[in-house]
Design a protein around this motif. Structure first.
Motif, mmCIF file in Angstrom:
data_model
loop_
_atom_site.group_PDB
_atom_site.id
_atom_site.type_symbol
_atom_site.label_atom_id
_atom_site.label_comp_id
_atom_site.label_asym_id
_atom_site.label_seq_id
_atom_site.Cartn_x
_atom_site.Cartn_y
_atom_site.Cartn_z
ATOM 1 N N ASP A 139 -16.661 -0.433 3.956
ATOM 2 C CA ASP A 139 -17.333 -1.687 3.642
ATOM 3 C C ASP A 139 -16.422 -2.859 3.976
ATOM 4 O OD1 ASP A 139 -18.810 -3.757 2.699
ATOM 5 O OD2 ASP A 139 -19.067 -2.994 0.659
ATOM 6 N N THR A 140 -16.714 -3.590 5.065
ATOM 7 C CA THR A 140 -15.861 -4.711 5.460
ATOM 8 C C THR A 140 -15.911 -5.856 4.461
ATOM 9 O OG1 THR A 140 -17.667 -5.609 6.798
ATOM 10 C CG2 THR A 140 -16.095 -4.151 7.900
ATOM 11 N N ALA A 141 -16.990 -5.920 3.668
ATOM 12 C CA ALA A 141 -17.071 -6.985 2.655
ATOM 13 C C ALA A 141 -16.194 -6.690 1.457
ATOM 14 C CB ALA A 141 -18.527 -7.171 2.212
ATOM 15 N N HIS A 142 -15.917 -5.414 1.205
ATOM 16 C CA HIS A 142 -15.071 -5.008 0.072
ATOM 17 C C HIS A 142 -14.035 -3.989 0.570
ATOM 18 C CE1 HIS A 142 -18.925 -6.314 -1.709
ATOM 19 N NE2 HIS A 142 -18.145 -6.853 -2.656
ATOM 20 N N PRO A 143 -13.018 -4.473 1.308
ATOM 21 C CA PRO A 143 -12.043 -3.536 1.905
ATOM 22 C C PRO A 143 -11.055 -2.946 0.919
ATOM 23 C CG PRO A 143 -11.414 -5.794 2.368
ATOM 24 C CD PRO A 143 -12.748 -5.874 1.682
ATOM 25 N N ALA A 144 -10.977 -3.468 -0.314
ATOM 26 C CA ALA A 144 -10.032 -2.968 -1.310
ATOM 27 C C ALA A 144 -10.746 -2.068 -2.304
ATOM 28 C CB ALA A 144 -9.345 -4.128 -2.023
ATOM 29 N N VAL A 145 -10.218 -0.874 -2.532
ATOM 30 C CA VAL A 145 -10.776 0.087 -3.481
ATOM 31 C C VAL A 145 -9.796 0.275 -4.626
ATOM 32 C CG1 VAL A 145 -11.549 2.458 -3.836
ATOM 33 C CG2 VAL A 145 -12.119 1.258 -1.707
ATOM 34 N N ASP A 146 -10.206 -0.028 -5.839
ATOM 35 C CA ASP A 146 -9.377 0.148 -7.039
ATOM 36 C C ASP A 146 -9.847 1.405 -7.767
ATOM 37 O OD1 ASP A 146 -7.851 0.028 -9.269
ATOM 38 O OD2 ASP A 146 -8.422 -2.007 -9.863
ATOM 39 N N PHE A 176 0.161 1.758 -8.140
ATOM 40 C CA PHE A 176 0.454 2.062 -6.742
ATOM 41 C C PHE A 176 -0.512 1.304 -5.846
ATOM 42 C CE2 PHE A 176 -2.813 5.104 -7.934
ATOM 43 C CZ PHE A 176 -3.665 5.129 -6.845
ATOM 44 N N VAL A 177 -0.076 1.056 -4.613
ATOM 45 C CA VAL A 177 -0.910 0.396 -3.609
ATOM 46 C C VAL A 177 -0.628 1.055 -2.261
ATOM 47 C CG1 VAL A 177 -1.483 -1.734 -2.394
ATOM 48 C CG2 VAL A 177 -0.913 -1.816 -4.825
ATOM 49 N N LEU A 178 -1.689 1.533 -1.605
ATOM 50 C CA LEU A 178 -1.610 2.045 -0.245
ATOM 51 C C LEU A 178 -2.330 1.038 0.639
ATOM 52 C CD1 LEU A 178 -2.468 5.808 -0.952
ATOM 53 C CD2 LEU A 178 -0.213 4.797 -0.600
ATOM 54 N N ALA A 179 -1.565 0.210 1.346
ATOM 55 C CA ALA A 179 -2.137 -0.921 2.084
ATOM 56 C C ALA A 179 -2.109 -0.680 3.584
ATOM 57 C CB ALA A 179 -1.390 -2.201 1.737
ATOM 58 N N PRO A 236 -10.286 -6.258 9.166
ATOM 59 C CA PRO A 236 -9.738 -6.585 7.849
ATOM 60 C C PRO A 236 -8.728 -5.542 7.379
ATOM 61 C CG PRO A 236 -11.852 -5.520 7.609
ATOM 62 C CD PRO A 236 -11.646 -5.684 9.093
ATOM 63 N N THR A 237 -7.950 -5.862 6.342
ATOM 64 C CA THR A 237 -6.952 -4.968 5.782
ATOM 65 C C THR A 237 -7.570 -4.152 4.654
ATOM 66 O OG1 THR A 237 -5.165 -6.487 6.339
ATOM 67 C CG2 THR A 237 -4.722 -4.819 4.662
ATOM 68 N N TYR A 238 -7.630 -2.814 4.834
ATOM 69 C CA TYR A 238 -8.133 -1.928 3.793
ATOM 70 C C TYR A 238 -6.957 -1.426 2.951
ATOM 71 C CZ TYR A 238 -12.550 -1.770 6.360
ATOM 72 O OH TYR A 238 -13.727 -2.103 6.974
ATOM 73 N N LYS A 239 -7.194 -1.271 1.654
ATOM 74 C CA LYS A 239 -6.154 -0.751 0.787
ATOM 75 C C LYS A 239 -6.766 -0.014 -0.384
ATOM 76 C CE LYS A 239 -5.452 -4.895 -2.103
ATOM 77 N NZ LYS A 239 -4.446 -5.864 -2.597
#
Length: 822
Positions: free
Chosen positions: A112-119, A82-85, A39-42
């Protein structure tokens, strides 16, 4: 009547190799992409001032790994977001830095592959009330950098370098442009030298257009345009020097890149790459590549009207095609003998082979009717190669690391062979037999150089000696068909052998002084030229000897807010090269002959320069130059009314003045969108002041290039550009029409800083373009046209590999033979 090209049905091995490699890397791209980006982490968030809660723009964000290694660098948008993708799983730290604010570090865990995006939400930066002893900000590299005598364009800071070749990227470099025939122009002229890594290269001496067209821009670090060469450079170069810098990155280990491309309908497959490596005290840099460049059949015309007592009209219509194969390779090798001694060597070569075929119908008439007519079929073979090698020794001094001396030797040689076979049919009152013409041209050069550099308090002093020994040889033969024997027999009256020796002895001294924001550079160079030309077939000789004193001056002042203003004066000369000196008469068109002139002398020019630069979010560079030239060698065309043949050669009969205004800049509209422009306007006046073709002309010329790129998510980028070139004059007799060109490209990055794919279409709305050259002389006027392919498509695949950590050592002074104009 048709003429079949000899290579039309032969298999293209390079095309097959490139196609196989292309598919292999393309498969690897999808494999790697699928393995690393799913998955794509960002990481995202928003940054604001802790007191006012106002969003902060251009806050530098540095993504660090646990090993304190920098993974990514970016900056915040106008709304503070900002976004670091496209990140891999792991443990990171996001470091936020901005002048006037305290550095802020946020730990981030991506697992966490279920929640790859961190805000990270809203991050409030506190202002720094006290002065900082040191602030280190890692931000985007500036694309354009100004120095006292040059301007540098960083190709790696421009994402378009993954799409274009080096020739196409030159349209974006300040002071440079590319005309309709893909000739490189510096400030609108062709009187310049091209270097690689600050020295001449055998790769670019013969046919720079072909090599640069096959050289991927991704393999080049930057391009420098030296408009005010210091005294250590040879005195030649009316417009300046184009210096191409290959990768000289940190190098403990290895690092390289490879690029595969395909272009059609004009062009063909190409491959290019570079490699840098370091093993202890031994450093190595290699660059190389090859390409096919095929031009399908296109049409051309020539219409000439003569005046006088017996006016005539010449009409020619025809077509031509050509196939070219070219390759290049160069390396640099350095070895540290000790901490103060360095020895290095270079080796460069290139080669090309072009086959061409043409058909033509020619008719000459006057008021009474047809005088003569014929159909012509010609086949041409052009081959050439060049090689250069050099050895440099540098000695430093323990007392002062900035004091050193160098001893250098360089050998350079090339050979060009031209073979034409002309056959006539459907003759009407035309009796000239079929013929062949061969021209074998060779050049060899040896250079010896000594340089010494020593700082004296705040002044950096230089002095040097140099000797260049050149040998030019030309053997051209004209053979006419003997109908009785069916063989081609030499014609001694139209053949000749030519030897041309030129020795240049020079000495220079230069000084550079830095005081605060002021920088002053001055110098003087003395050159003596000895020439001995021998026409062995006609037992005639030409001897010349002249001395030139060439001063130079440059002053720069750094202003507030990253601004700089520059003032300079240049006095230089232009020595004619072997192509202009060679008396070989090209009769591939029986009614139009061209030749060189062995009696040419150098021409001198003076230029006053004023420049201004601003670096920052919005970077801009402006320049105003005034140039005047005397004794310029211009191509002069004269019509012989007795034979109705126009003959063109070079003569020292020209003079001219030019006022240039240049403007270039770059503006990042947002984090993802950037706009750049490059243009120049010239008021030009020139004249032929003696001879039967006295003429003068004046006009305003310009070129402009504008481009805009947008970076999308998931590694996509799109770019569009517009290129405008006005009508221009080659001499007071000759005028060339302008052009309007455009391009659209798309790039997809599969592995950041590793693997990318690009697609490009040039001139999508204009499949063909008519090139028009108007020539006016004493008693005649003619127009030559060619209908050329203008629309083209290309795709390329670029792959970077390896890793380097230390610096490859280079000699600080090497031989730079920049005294011959192109």
């Amino acid at each position: 009547m048709t003429c079949k090209h000899p290579l039309m049905n032969k298999p293209t091995s390079l095309r097959i190799v490139v196609l196989v490699a292309f598919v292999t890397l393309w498969t690897c791209a999808f494999t790697s992409y699928g393995q690393t980006l799913v998955p794509t982490y960002k990481v995202s968030g928003q940054i604001a001032d802790s007191a006012t809660r106002k969003p902060l723009e251009f806050v530098t964000l540095t993504l660090m790994a646990d090993s304190h290694k920098t993974i990514r660098a970016d900056y915040s948008k106008p709304d503070g977001s900002f976004v670091l993708a496209s990140l891999k799983p792991g443990s990171y730290s996001v470091v936020l830095t901005m002048v006037g604010y305290r550095t802020y570090t946020v730990p981030v865990m991506l697992a966490d592959t279920a929640h790859p995006a961190v805000d990270l939400g809203l991050i409030a930066l506190r202002s720094q009330a006290v002065g900082l002893s040191e602030v280190i900000v890692k931000a985007a590299k500036p694309v354009i950098r100004q120095e006292i005598d040059r301007i540098a364009y960083d190709l790696q800071a421009d994402p378009d370098s993954k799409v274009y070749n080096v020739l196409e990227m030159m349209r974006k470099v300040p002071f440079l442009s590319v005309d309709a025939q893909e000739n490189i122009l510096l400030k609108g002229g062709s009187n310049y030298r091209i270097f690689i890594n600050s020295k001449p290269s055998g790769m670019l001496e013969r046919n720079p257009r072909d090599v640069l067209r096959s050289m991927p821009a991704s393999t080049i670090e930057r391009i420098e345009v030296i408009t005010n060469p210091p005294a250590r450079y040879d005195a030649e170069g009316l417009a300046g020097i184009i210096n191409i810098i290959t990768f000289r990155q940190p190098a403990s280990g290895y690092k390289g890149s490879v690029n595969l491309s395909e272009r059609f309908p004009v062009g063909g497959p190409g491959i290019g790459g570079s490699l840098s490596a370091q093993l202890g005290k031994l450093g190595l840099s290699v660059i190389g590549g090859g390409s096919l460049y095929n031009t399908p059949r296109t049409s051309n015309t020539l219409d000439r009207l003569s005046s006088g007592n017996a006016p005539t009209q010449l009409t020619q219509t025809g077509s031509s095609l050509s196939d070219k194969r070219s390759g290049y390779m160069g390396y640099e090798l350095s070895y540290e003998l000790s901490d103060r001694q360095l020895i290095s060597s270079q080796f460069n070569l290139n080669g090309s082979r072009t086959t061409g075929a043409a058909n033509q119908h020619s008719a000459l008439s006057d008021q009474t009717g047809l005088l003569q007519a014929y159909d012509l079929a010609s086949n041409q073979l052009l081959t050439g190669n060049s090689v250069s090698a050099s050895l440099n020794y540098q000695l430093g001094f323990k007392a002062d690391k900035d004091r050193f001396l160098t001893l250098s030797y360089r050998y350079y040689a090339y050979g060009d062979q031209q073979q034409d076979q002309i056959a006539f049919a459907n003759r009407e009152q035309y009796v000239q037999p079929d013929y062949r013409q061969d021209n074998d041209q060779r050049f060899a050069e040896q250079s010896f150089q000594f340089d010494y550099v020593s700082p004296i308090k705040k002044v950096n002093a230089e002095l040097g000696l140099k000797a260049i020994l050149r040998q030019n040889n030309s053997d051209f033969t004209y053979r006419s068909l003997n109908p009785a024997s069916g063989t081609f027999e030499p014609n001694a009256d139209l053949s000749n052998r030519y030897n041309y020796d030129q020795n240049v002895l020079s000495a220079y001294t230069a000084y550079q002084y830095n005081l605060g924001n002021w920088n002053l550079r001055m110098g003087v160079r003395a050159e003596q030229t000895l020439i001995d030309a021998d026409f062995t077939s006609t037992s005639s000789r030409v001897n010349q000897q002249y001395t030139n004193l060439i001063p130079s001056l440059a002053v720069s002042r750094k202003l507030e807010n990253n601004r700089i203003i520059k003032l300079g004066w240049v006095h230089q000369i232009r020595r004619p090269n072997i192509q202009r000196l060679n008396p070989f008469v090209d009769r591939s068109n029986p009614n139009v002959e061209t030749s060189g002139n062995p009696n040419l002398r150098p021409s001198a020019f003076n230029r006053l320069q004023l420049g201004y630069g601003l670096s920052g979010k919005f970077s801009v560079n402006m320049g105003l130059d005034y140039t005047f030239v005397r004794g310029f060698d211009l191509l002069i065309t004269i019509l012989d009314p007795a034979t109705n043949i126009s003959r063109s050669t070079y003569e020292n009969t020209g003079r001219g003045d030019a006022l240039d205004y240049s403007l270039s800049g770059r503006y990042p509209v947002s984090k993802n969108w950037d706009i750049s422009f490059n243009g120049m306007f010239t008021y030009f006046w020139s004249a032929v002041v003696s001879g039967p073709s006295q003429a003068s002309t004046q006009m305003v010329q310009y070129f402009m290039t504008a481009s805009s790129g947008y970076r999308f998510e998931k590694g996509w980028r799109a770019n569009a550009s517009l290129n405008l070139v006005s009508a221009s004059i080659r001499s007071p007799q000759e005028k060339v029409n302008g052009l309007v060109g455009s391009s659209v490209s798309v790039t997809k990055t599969f592995i950041p800083d590793k693997l990318s794919f690009s697609a490009l279409v040039n001139n999508p709305f204009t499949p063909f373009r008519t090139n028009r050259i108007e020539t006016v002389g004493a008693g005649f006027a003619q127009v030559r046209t060619s209908r050329d392919y203008f629309r083209s498509f290309s795709v390329s695949l670029n792959y970077n590999f390896g890793k380097l950590t230390e610096t490859i050592q280079k000699n600080k002074r090497e031989i730079k033979n920049d005294d011959l104009a192109r």
